[in-house]
Design a protein around this motif. Structure first.
Motif, short mmCIF file in Angstrom:
data_model
loop_
_atom_site.label_atom_id
_atom_site.label_comp_id
_atom_site.label_asym_id
_atom_site.label_seq_id
_atom_site.Cartn_x
_atom_site.Cartn_y
_atom_site.Cartn_z
N TRP A 76 0.89 -1.17 0.00
CA TRP A 76 0.00 0.00 0.00
C TRP A 76 0.92 1.21 0.00
CZ3 TRP A 76 -5.21 1.58 0.95
CH2 TRP A 76 -5.36 2.87 1.41
N GLN A 135 -4.97 -1.32 5.94
CA GLN A 135 -5.20 0.04 5.42
C GLN A 135 -6.24 0.02 4.30
OE1 GLN A 135 -3.69 2.43 7.13
NE2 GLN A 135 -4.83 3.97 6.02
N GLU A 146 -9.55 -0.04 5.86
CA GLU A 146 -9.93 1.30 6.32
C GLU A 146 -10.55 2.10 5.18
OE1 GLU A 146 -9.94 2.64 9.43
OE2 GLU A 146 -9.44 0.61 10.07
#
Length: 106
Positions: A69, A89, A92
């Protein structure tokens, strides 16, 4: 045992690629520039990108060699995560989409 683990890993990568494709479509439907490219039909790698705002880019890469990421703003790398942290992430980002907290792109 190792053959079974290798097959589980391949299935995990395929599932992740399918979810990235779905996330890109959902983001596009919200007006964001998003894409998910794969190589070949086996779904063993993908490049996912989304522009959240002017000069704010997220890139997520997945393959048998790793998962990363990368978040960039103004062509500068803000954050780079790998493996489970990268997937967290990504979750999220998906959660923000579910909660409709991501502002509509212009």
């Amino acid at each position: 045992m190792f053959y079974r683990l290798a097959e589980q890993h391949r299935q995990f990568i395929r599932d992740l690629v399918l979810n990235l494709q779905a996330l890109a479509i959902a983001l596009e439907n919200r007006g964001y520039m998003a894409s998910c490219y794969t190589c070949g039909g086996e779904l063993n790698s993908a490049s996912f990108m989304v522009s959240l705002a002017d000069n704010h880019l997220i890139r997520f890469l997945v393959s048998d060699y790793g998962i990363t990421w990368t978040e960039m703003r103004d062509d500068r790398e803000l954050m780079k995560l790998e493996g489970a942290e990268a997937i967290n992430q990504l979750q999220e980002l998906a959660n923000l989409l579910k909660e409709v907290r991501i502002p509509t792109a212009v």
